[in-house]
Design an enzyme around this catalytic site. Structure first.
Site, PDB file in Angstrom:
ATOM      1  N   GLY A 234      36.211 -29.965 -13.636  1.00  0.00           N
ATOM      2  CA  GLY A 234      36.313 -30.095 -12.182  1.00  0.00           C
ATOM      3  C   GLY A 234      35.151 -29.511 -11.404  1.00  0.00           C
ATOM      4  O   GLY A 234      35.073 -29.693 -10.194  1.00  0.00           O
ATOM      5  N   GLU A 269      36.727 -27.232 -19.701  1.00  0.00           N
ATOM      6  CA  GLU A 269      36.219 -28.490 -20.254  1.00  0.00           C
ATOM      7  C   GLU A 269      35.465 -29.264 -19.167  1.00  0.00           C
ATOM      8  O   GLU A 269      35.936 -30.311 -18.706  1.00  0.00           O
ATOM      9  CB  GLU A 269      37.351 -29.314 -20.879  1.00  0.00           C
ATOM     10  CG  GLU A 269      38.628 -29.324 -20.074  1.00  0.00           C
ATOM     11  CD  GLU A 269      39.798 -29.936 -20.803  1.00  0.00           C
ATOM     12  OE1 GLU A 269      40.046 -29.573 -21.967  1.00  0.00           O
ATOM     13  OE2 GLU A 269      40.487 -30.773 -20.198  1.00  0.00           O
ATOM     14  N   PRO A 270      34.302 -28.767 -18.774  1.00  0.00           N
ATOM     15  CA  PRO A 270      33.521 -29.473 -17.752  1.00  0.00           C
ATOM     16  C   PRO A 270      32.920 -30.763 -18.296  1.00  0.00           C
ATOM     17  O   PRO A 270      32.503 -30.827 -19.449  1.00  0.00           O
ATOM     18  CB  PRO A 270      32.407 -28.474 -17.413  1.00  0.00           C
ATOM     19  CG  PRO A 270      32.225 -27.675 -18.677  1.00  0.00           C
ATOM     20  CD  PRO A 270      33.610 -27.562 -19.290  1.00  0.00           C
ATOM     21  N   GLY A 271      32.883 -31.774 -17.460  1.00  0.00           N
ATOM     22  CA  GLY A 271      32.194 -33.022 -17.799  1.00  0.00           C
ATOM     23  C   GLY A 271      31.032 -33.215 -16.849  1.00  0.00           C
ATOM     24  O   GLY A 271      29.866 -33.091 -17.197  1.00  0.00           O
ATOM     25  N   ARG A 272      31.379 -33.487 -15.590  1.00  0.00           N
ATOM     26  CA  ARG A 272      30.373 -33.797 -14.576  1.00  0.00           C
ATOM     27  C   ARG A 272      29.273 -32.723 -14.494  1.00  0.00           C
ATOM     28  O   ARG A 272      28.090 -33.043 -14.415  1.00  0.00           O
ATOM     29  CB  ARG A 272      31.070 -33.879 -13.207  1.00  0.00           C
ATOM     30  CG  ARG A 272      30.176 -34.305 -12.052  1.00  0.00           C
ATOM     31  CD  ARG A 272      30.924 -34.142 -10.721  1.00  0.00           C
ATOM     32  NE  ARG A 272      32.261 -34.691 -10.790  1.00  0.00           N
ATOM     33  CZ  ARG A 272      32.559 -35.969 -10.578  1.00  0.00           C
ATOM     34  NH1 ARG A 272      31.620 -36.811 -10.254  1.00  0.00           N
ATOM     35  NH2 ARG A 272      33.804 -36.381 -10.662  1.00  0.00           N
ATOM     36  N   ARG A 308      30.741 -45.870  -9.183  1.00  0.00           N
ATOM     37  CA  ARG A 308      31.272 -44.740  -8.404  1.00  0.00           C
ATOM     38  C   ARG A 308      31.270 -44.976  -6.894  1.00  0.00           C
ATOM     39  O   ARG A 308      32.244 -44.631  -6.218  1.00  0.00           O
ATOM     40  CB  ARG A 308      30.544 -43.438  -8.741  1.00  0.00           C
ATOM     41  CG  ARG A 308      30.752 -42.979 -10.192  1.00  0.00           C
ATOM     42  CD  ARG A 308      30.257 -41.561 -10.422  1.00  0.00           C
ATOM     43  NE  ARG A 308      31.076 -40.598  -9.745  1.00  0.00           N
ATOM     44  CZ  ARG A 308      30.732 -39.947  -8.660  1.00  0.00           C
ATOM     45  NH1 ARG A 308      29.545 -40.125  -8.117  1.00  0.00           N
ATOM     46  NH2 ARG A 308      31.554 -39.102  -8.089  1.00  0.00           N
ATOM     47  N   CYS A 338      29.452 -60.350  -6.000  1.00  0.00           N
ATOM     48  CA  CYS A 338      30.013 -61.037  -4.836  1.00  0.00           C
ATOM     49  C   CYS A 338      31.196 -60.274  -4.268  1.00  0.00           C
ATOM     50  O   CYS A 338      32.323 -60.772  -4.252  1.00  0.00           O
ATOM     51  CB  CYS A 338      30.447 -62.446  -5.210  1.00  0.00           C
ATOM     52  SG  CYS A 338      29.055 -63.506  -5.485  1.00  0.00           S
ATOM     53  N   TYR A 367      30.149 -40.295 -15.396  1.00  0.00           N
ATOM     54  CA  TYR A 367      30.956 -41.455 -15.017  1.00  0.00           C
ATOM     55  C   TYR A 367      30.051 -42.587 -14.502  1.00  0.00           C
ATOM     56  O   TYR A 367      30.412 -43.332 -13.606  1.00  0.00           O
ATOM     57  CB  TYR A 367      32.033 -41.054 -13.981  1.00  0.00           C
ATOM     58  CG  TYR A 367      32.799 -39.834 -14.436  1.00  0.00           C
ATOM     59  CD1 TYR A 367      33.700 -39.918 -15.488  1.00  0.00           C
ATOM     60  CD2 TYR A 367      32.569 -38.574 -13.864  1.00  0.00           C
ATOM     61  CE1 TYR A 367      34.375 -38.791 -15.949  1.00  0.00           C
ATOM     62  CE2 TYR A 367      33.242 -37.437 -14.316  1.00  0.00           C
ATOM     63  CZ  TYR A 367      34.137 -37.559 -15.357  1.00  0.00           C
ATOM     64  OH  TYR A 367      34.793 -36.439 -15.822  1.00  0.00           O
TER      65      TYR A 367
HETATM   66  N1  PLP Z   1      39.510 -32.548 -18.542  1.00  0.00           N
HETATM   67  C1  PLP Z   1      40.403 -33.480 -18.174  1.00  0.00           C
HETATM   68  C2  PLP Z   1      41.749 -33.469 -18.791  1.00  0.00           C
HETATM   69  C3  PLP Z   1      40.050 -34.461 -17.251  1.00  0.00           C
HETATM   70  O1  PLP Z   1      40.945 -35.379 -16.871  1.00  0.00           O
HETATM   71  C4  PLP Z   1      38.742 -34.458 -16.711  1.00  0.00           C
HETATM   72  C5  PLP Z   1      38.328 -35.480 -15.733  1.00  0.00           C
HETATM   73  O2  PLP Z   1      39.007 -36.382 -15.385  1.00  0.00           O
HETATM   74  C6  PLP Z   1      37.833 -33.464 -17.141  1.00  0.00           C
HETATM   75  C7  PLP Z   1      38.254 -32.525 -18.057  1.00  0.00           C
HETATM   76  C8  PLP Z   1      36.429 -33.406 -16.666  1.00  0.00           C
HETATM   77  O3  PLP Z   1      36.341 -33.260 -15.297  1.00  0.00           O
HETATM   78  P1  PLP Z   1      34.946 -33.013 -14.612  1.00  0.00           P
HETATM   79  O4  PLP Z   1      34.035 -34.100 -15.036  1.00  0.00           O
HETATM   80  O5  PLP Z   1      35.238 -33.034 -13.170  1.00  0.00           O
HETATM   81  O6  PLP Z   1      34.454 -31.679 -15.066  1.00  0.00           O
END
Ligand code: PLP
Length: 419
Positions: A234, A269-272, A308, A338, A367
């Site tokens: 998040g 568990e960061p992604g973004r 996005r 379109c 994403y």
């Molecule tokens: N973990 C879970 C279970 C998620 O659903 C998500 C995103 O949807 C993430 C981690 C990663 O979130 P972010 O990319 O905002 O760090």
């Protein structure tokens, strides 16, 4: 301690280099910097020295990203069978993987259960009581975690505030009873929550408070009997040029205070945060149309390249790298799809684009390619990874044969030779 800058703005990428890449590999093109992926991970990891930081693969499941992160010791959180498979192919030890099962298809559960037979360290996180029943029906009694729904969502858009969406997680007040029940049936090792996505400085306090409620619940169910409490991802990045980046060490302090003492290990568990500013898209201007309302700039990237803006009203910075010093003029920039949703910017001041210019769309690492699609039968773009002065193709550009392959195979007809 990590000293990489907390944000990499689009203006800081080497424009000549980017123009060279566009000329060599064509557009639309994803450009990925795996060093930046590693630096972002290290900075986050250093801010939470007592926590275990997994990478949320869903943000970008490309092998180049996964292997760069495995090289710096990251673990991986996966939300689907395909992500598990790709993490393993990239070199992850299945015993360290965490599988967050969201309305899991039967094949995904079958795969995870089979995997856990050989790799009992795998953890399966369920967000609905019947997910656990379905696991038990498959003879599984291994490691599980409960995804809770804290009833509070945060983040940059309604569609990512998962913490208050009934789709995700077990309602807060049902968790203690479920935990007691699961302890008889499985090896309950963790409590998990993911509250929202794209949290920036002004939302950190709310986000931390929500994480505090997750920690409270973990204490209610007995944190000393758990191996971990996983607070999800998040953590946001500044998409707008004037937005400050998160001061991640201060954020970590706020989060630690909100969580309080826990006997179990803390996980994130960061992604973004890890991948967003490590990639951009190069796109060529095909059309310029002056109208009474706007200068309409048509580019070769579209919502099939980066969805996005259409999906989340997301802002992405855009620069004209062919003429960065030209007078800025308000431009509405969109692709060849379109639908009016296919716009990257409306009335955005950009150094006046001309046909043939290359524009860069920044912060496309999270994403971005992951949500790329074949709308209008458009082949998905290539992706190159840069390494110092060199670059390598990590995903070749799709061809029309890729787009039609499954149809060709279904009809038994010879595979299309169309490129
Ligand atoms: N973990 C879970 C279970 C998620 O659903 C998500 C995103 O949807 C993430 C981690 C990663 O979130 P972010 O990319 O905002 O760090």
């Amino acid at each position: 301690m990590s000293h990489s800058p907390p944000v990499r703005r689009l203006s800081e990428w080497d424009h000549d280099r980017l123009e060279g890449l566009a000329a060599e590999y064509g557009t639309p093109l994803y450009v990925l910097d795996p060093d930046r992926v590693q630096a972002n991970y290290r900075r986050f990891d250093a801010a939470f020295p007592d926590a275990e930081v997994m990478y949320a693969a869903k943000a970008h499941t490309g092998r180049a990203v996964l292997s760069a992160l495995l090289d710096v010791g990251a673990d991986v959180e996966c939300a689907a069978r395909g992500e598990l498979q790709r993490a393993i192919e990239a070199g992850a030890d299945p015993n360290t993987l965490q599988y967050t099962a969201v309305n899991p298809p039967a094949e995904d559960l079958d795969y995870a259960v089979d995997l856990a037979e050989d790799y009992p360290g795998l953890t399966i996180t369920g967000g609905a009581e019947d997910t656990f029943d379905r696991l038990e029906a498959r003879g599984y009694d291994g490691r599980v975690a409960i995804r809770i729904n804290p009833g509070i969502g945060t983040g940059h858009h309604e569609k990512v505030a998962t913490g208050k969406d009934a789709k995700f997680g077990i309602p807060y007040d049902r968790v203690p009873q479920l935990a007691a029940d699961l302890r008889d049936r499985f090896d309950l090792v963790g409590i998990h929550a993911h509250v929202g996505s794209g949290v920036l400085t002004d939302e950190v306090d709310d986000h931390a408070r929500a994480l505090g409620t997750v920690a409270d619940l973990a204490r209610d169910v007995g944190d000393s009997d758990l191996e971990f409490v996983d607070f999800g991802g998040g953590f946001g990045v500044p998409y707008r040029e004037d937005e400050p980046p998160l001061a991640i060490e201060a954020v970590a302090e706020t989060v630690r205070e909100a969580i309080g003492d826990l006997a179990a290990k803390v996980k994130f568990e960061p992604g973004r945060y890890v991948v967003a500013d490590a990639a951009l898209i190069l796109t060529t201007v095909n059309t310029i149309k002056e109208t009474a309302e706007a200068t309409v700039v048509g580019v070769d990237a579209s919502l099939s390249t980066l969805i996005r803006p259409a999906m989340f009203d997301a802002y992405h910075p855009i620069r004209n790298i062919s003429g960065p010093d030209r007078e800025p003029a308000p431009a509405s920039i969109g692709g060849p799809c379109c639908t009016s949703a296919d716009v990257f910017a409306t009335d955005r001041p950009v150094a006046r684009p001309e046909r043939g210019d290359v524009l860069a769309i920044g912060n496309a690492g999270a994403y971005g390619y992951e949500l790329a699609n074949n709308f209008h039968s458009q082949p998905r773009p290539a992706e190159v990874a840069i390494d110092g002065e060199s670059a390598r193709v990590v995903r070749r550009r799709e061809t029309m044969a890729d787009v039609t392959r499954v149809e060709d195979q279904a009809s038994g007809a010879p595979e299309s030779e169309r490129e």
